[in-house]
Design a protein around this motif. Sequence first.
Motif, PDB file in Angstrom:
ATOM      1  N   ILE A 198       0.881  -1.263  -0.105  1.00 32.93           N
ATOM      2  CA  ILE A 198      -0.295  -0.079  -0.022  1.00 32.93           C
ATOM      3  C   ILE A 198       0.839   1.300  -0.057  1.00 32.93           C
ATOM      4  CG2 ILE A 198      -1.715   1.224   1.251  1.00 32.93           C
ATOM      5  CD1 ILE A 198      -2.684  -1.282  -0.022  1.00 32.93           C
ATOM      6  N   ILE A 199       0.632   2.119  -0.857  1.00 29.64           N
ATOM      7  CA  ILE A 199       1.428   3.512  -1.085  1.00 29.64           C
ATOM      8  C   ILE A 199       0.490   4.778  -0.878  1.00 29.64           C
ATOM      9  CG2 ILE A 199       3.034   2.445  -2.760  1.00 29.64           C
ATOM     10  CD1 ILE A 199       1.359   3.793  -5.053  1.00 29.64           C
ATOM     11  N   LYS A 200       1.318   5.683  -0.463  1.00 30.21           N
ATOM     12  CA  LYS A 200       0.122   7.040  -0.062  1.00 30.21           C
ATOM     13  C   LYS A 200       0.581   7.992  -1.135  1.00 30.21           C
ATOM     14  CE  LYS A 200      -0.516   6.814   4.657  1.00 30.21           C
ATOM     15  NZ  LYS A 200       0.306   5.810   5.565  1.00 30.21           N
ATOM     16  N   SER A 201      -0.524   8.666  -1.615  1.00 26.95           N
ATOM     17  CA  SER A 201      -0.211   9.889  -2.675  1.00 26.95           C
ATOM     18  C   SER A 201       0.729  10.851  -2.080  1.00 26.95           C
ATOM     19  CB  SER A 201      -1.506  10.282  -3.157  1.00 26.95           C
ATOM     20  OG  SER A 201      -2.615  10.746  -1.998  1.00 26.95           O
ATOM     21  N   ASN A 202       1.273  11.517  -2.855  1.00 25.41           N
ATOM     22  CA  ASN A 202       2.282  12.347  -2.367  1.00 25.41           C
ATOM     23  C   ASN A 202       3.327  11.888  -1.368  1.00 25.41           C
ATOM     24  OD1 ASN A 202       0.927  14.303  -4.058  1.00 25.41           O
ATOM     25  ND2 ASN A 202      -0.692  14.338  -2.288  1.00 25.41           N
ATOM     26  N   THR A 203       3.523  10.653  -1.409  1.00 25.77           N
ATOM     27  CA  THR A 203       4.656  10.266  -0.559  1.00 25.77           C
ATOM     28  C   THR A 203       5.744   9.489  -1.336  1.00 25.77           C
ATOM     29  OG1 THR A 203       3.053  10.125   1.199  1.00 25.77           O
ATOM     30  CG2 THR A 203       5.025   8.966   1.581  1.00 25.77           C
ATOM     31  N   TYR A 204       6.856  10.060  -1.324  1.00 27.39           N
ATOM     32  CA  TYR A 204       7.994   9.417  -2.210  1.00 27.39           C
ATOM     33  C   TYR A 204       8.478   7.968  -1.822  1.00 27.39           C
ATOM     34  CZ  TYR A 204      12.731   9.056  -4.165  1.00 27.39           C
ATOM     35  OH  TYR A 204      13.721   8.798  -4.849  1.00 27.39           O
ATOM     36  N   PHE A 205       8.588   7.279  -2.564  1.00 26.60           N
ATOM     37  CA  PHE A 205       9.180   5.883  -2.213  1.00 26.60           C
ATOM     38  C   PHE A 205      10.292   5.239  -3.490  1.00 26.60           C
ATOM     39  CE2 PHE A 205       6.847   2.905  -4.768  1.00 26.60           C
ATOM     40  CZ  PHE A 205       5.717   3.603  -5.258  1.00 26.60           C
ATOM     41  N   GLU A 206      10.896   4.224  -3.115  1.00 27.78           N
ATOM     42  CA  GLU A 206      11.871   3.644  -4.228  1.00 27.78           C
ATOM     43  C   GLU A 206      11.742   2.351  -4.216  1.00 27.78           C
ATOM     44  OE1 GLU A 206      15.652   4.992  -2.511  1.00 27.78           O
ATOM     45  OE2 GLU A 206      15.473   7.119  -3.139  1.00 27.78           O
ATOM     46  N   LEU A 207      11.998   2.312  -5.527  1.00 24.65           N
ATOM     47  CA  LEU A 207      11.962   0.525  -5.763  1.00 24.65           C
ATOM     48  C   LEU A 207      13.139   0.399  -6.584  1.00 24.65           C
ATOM     49  CD1 LEU A 207       8.325  -0.208  -6.990  1.00 24.65           C
ATOM     50  CD2 LEU A 207       9.275  -0.841  -5.000  1.00 24.65           C
ATOM     51  N   GLY A 208      14.042  -0.315  -5.892  1.00 23.77           N
ATOM     52  CA  GLY A 208      15.517  -0.535  -6.515  1.00 23.77           C
ATOM     53  C   GLY A 208      16.023   0.715  -6.954  1.00 23.77           C
ATOM     54  N   SER A 209      16.480   1.083  -7.962  1.00 20.44           N
ATOM     55  CA  SER A 209      17.304   2.282  -8.362  1.00 20.44           C
ATOM     56  C   SER A 209      16.181   3.286  -8.910  1.00 20.44           C
ATOM     57  CB  SER A 209      18.217   2.074  -9.351  1.00 20.44           C
ATOM     58  OG  SER A 209      17.676   1.057 -10.272  1.00 20.44           O
ATOM     59  N   ILE A 210      14.889   3.271  -8.834  1.00 21.66           N
ATOM     60  CA  ILE A 210      13.929   4.101  -9.339  1.00 21.66           C
ATOM     61  C   ILE A 210      13.098   4.985  -8.199  1.00 21.66           C
ATOM     62  CG2 ILE A 210      11.873   4.557 -10.928  1.00 21.66           C
ATOM     63  CD1 ILE A 210      12.784   2.136 -12.701  1.00 21.66           C
ATOM     64  N   GLY A 211      13.279   6.291  -8.262  1.00 24.87           N
ATOM     65  CA  GLY A 211      12.335   6.949  -7.285  1.00 24.87           C
ATOM     66  C   GLY A 211      11.081   7.347  -7.925  1.00 24.87           C
ATOM     67  N   ILE A 212      10.111   7.167  -7.009  1.00 26.53           N
ATOM     68  CA  ILE A 212       8.633   7.355  -7.586  1.00 26.53           C
ATOM     69  C   ILE A 212       7.815   7.958  -6.353  1.00 26.53           C
ATOM     70  CG2 ILE A 212       6.583   5.973  -7.995  1.00 26.53           C
ATOM     71  CD1 ILE A 212       8.620   3.624  -7.866  1.00 26.53           C
ATOM     72  N   THR A 213       7.187   9.214  -7.231  1.00 25.98           N
ATOM     73  CA  THR A 213       6.082   9.990  -6.248  1.00 25.98           C
ATOM     74  C   THR A 213       4.615   9.744  -6.852  1.00 25.98           C
ATOM     75  OG1 THR A 213       7.803  11.585  -5.835  1.00 25.98           O
ATOM     76  CG2 THR A 213       5.599  12.031  -5.518  1.00 25.98           C
ATOM     77  N   PRO A 214       3.814   9.052  -6.049  1.00 31.33           N
ATOM     78  CA  PRO A 214       2.507   9.296  -6.575  1.00 31.33           C
ATOM     79  C   PRO A 214       1.693  10.497  -6.462  1.00 31.33           C
ATOM     80  CG  PRO A 214       3.082   7.831  -4.865  1.00 31.33           C
ATOM     81  CD  PRO A 214       4.069   8.388  -4.722  1.00 31.33           C
ATOM     82  N   PHE A 215       0.990  11.103  -7.016  1.00 32.56           N
ATOM     83  CA  PHE A 215       0.384  12.159  -6.813  1.00 32.56           C
ATOM     84  C   PHE A 215      -1.209  12.088  -7.025  1.00 32.56           C
ATOM     85  CE2 PHE A 215       1.922  12.437 -11.194  1.00 32.56           C
ATOM     86  CZ  PHE A 215       0.859  12.962 -12.067  1.00 32.56           C
ATOM     87  N   SER A 216      -1.924  12.915  -6.416  1.00 28.57           N
ATOM     88  CA  SER A 216      -3.375  12.464  -6.536  1.00 28.57           C
ATOM     89  C   SER A 216      -4.218  13.291  -7.750  1.00 28.57           C
ATOM     90  CB  SER A 216      -4.051  13.496  -5.264  1.00 28.57           C
ATOM     91  OG  SER A 216      -3.714  13.036  -4.151  1.00 28.57           O
ATOM     92  N   ILE A 217      -4.690  12.774  -8.420  1.00 28.08           N
ATOM     93  CA  ILE A 217      -5.533  13.241  -9.533  1.00 28.08           C
ATOM     94  C   ILE A 217      -7.064  13.044  -9.430  1.00 28.08           C
ATOM     95  CG2 ILE A 217      -3.785  12.510 -11.115  1.00 28.08           C
ATOM     96  CD1 ILE A 217      -5.554  10.025 -11.904  1.00 28.08           C
TER      97      ILE A 217
END
Length: 261
Positions: free
Chosen positions: A99-118
């Motif tokens: 489970i991830i949270k919008s607007n909360t940065y996380f990393e998977l391996g070498s990729i940084g990810i930010t989900p943003f609300s739409i």
Amino acid sequence: MHKFISLISGSSGNATFISDGRTNLLIDCGMSGAKLKESLHAIDVMPENIDALLITHEHIDHTKGAGVISRRYNIPIYATLGTYSHMNAGNIADDNIKIIKSNTYFELGSIGITPFSIPHDASEPVGFTFSIDKDTYALATDIGKMDESILNSISGCKCVLLESNHDVEMLRYGSYPFPLKQRILGDFGHLSNDVAARTALALVERGTEHIMLGHLSQENNRPEIAMLESYNLLSRSGVNIGNDVTLQVADRYKPTIFKSE
Ligand SMILES: [Zn+2]
Ligand SMILES: [Zn+2]
């Protein structure tokens, strides 16, 4: 080498692949397991090598094959709580539910990810930005209304996959029933070609180099109409297409690679 590829795109199904050669991520799986395998084969990727599946929201054009591929290839699913609890993935191993949270940065391996609300008629839907080394990429579809917050989330991204869902006139005068027209045109529906064009211009002004228009409606749009709308606005505004920015339309059924290399 970085890869950011639309595998399929449109109201009929969506899936996007991003990789830096070490970490392979799939965003959405709006197709069967067999079709995914075929799409990945076309870009020389084995489904077994997908490290994680990220989901934008529960609609079937984004989640059709999600449960199947998670089970078949033991792939963890990353989604917001709202999305996961509404998406009906079937039986998923506890370890594969993330489970991830919008607007909360996380990393998977070498990729940084930010989900943003739409704003979209789903439960806790998100778009994503990805950072790989110093490059950033954005997936921005299923957006009812473009606002400053979303624009800020995707601004400065080198490559943006941007929704250009419908031509407003085709939709208004087309065959869809009135309530469905209202839903698509509403603030929780989909981005029209003209809003996509204005967004594309704002993105170019803020440094985006590659734009791919996607999630086109099959009924209420044509690839050449979506392209023309953005092309015309950008050119009229003094943007040199091909030089300042590349502009593409994602194919509905087969992989489309960003012209970023
Ligand atoms: Zn949707
Ligand atoms: Zn969709």
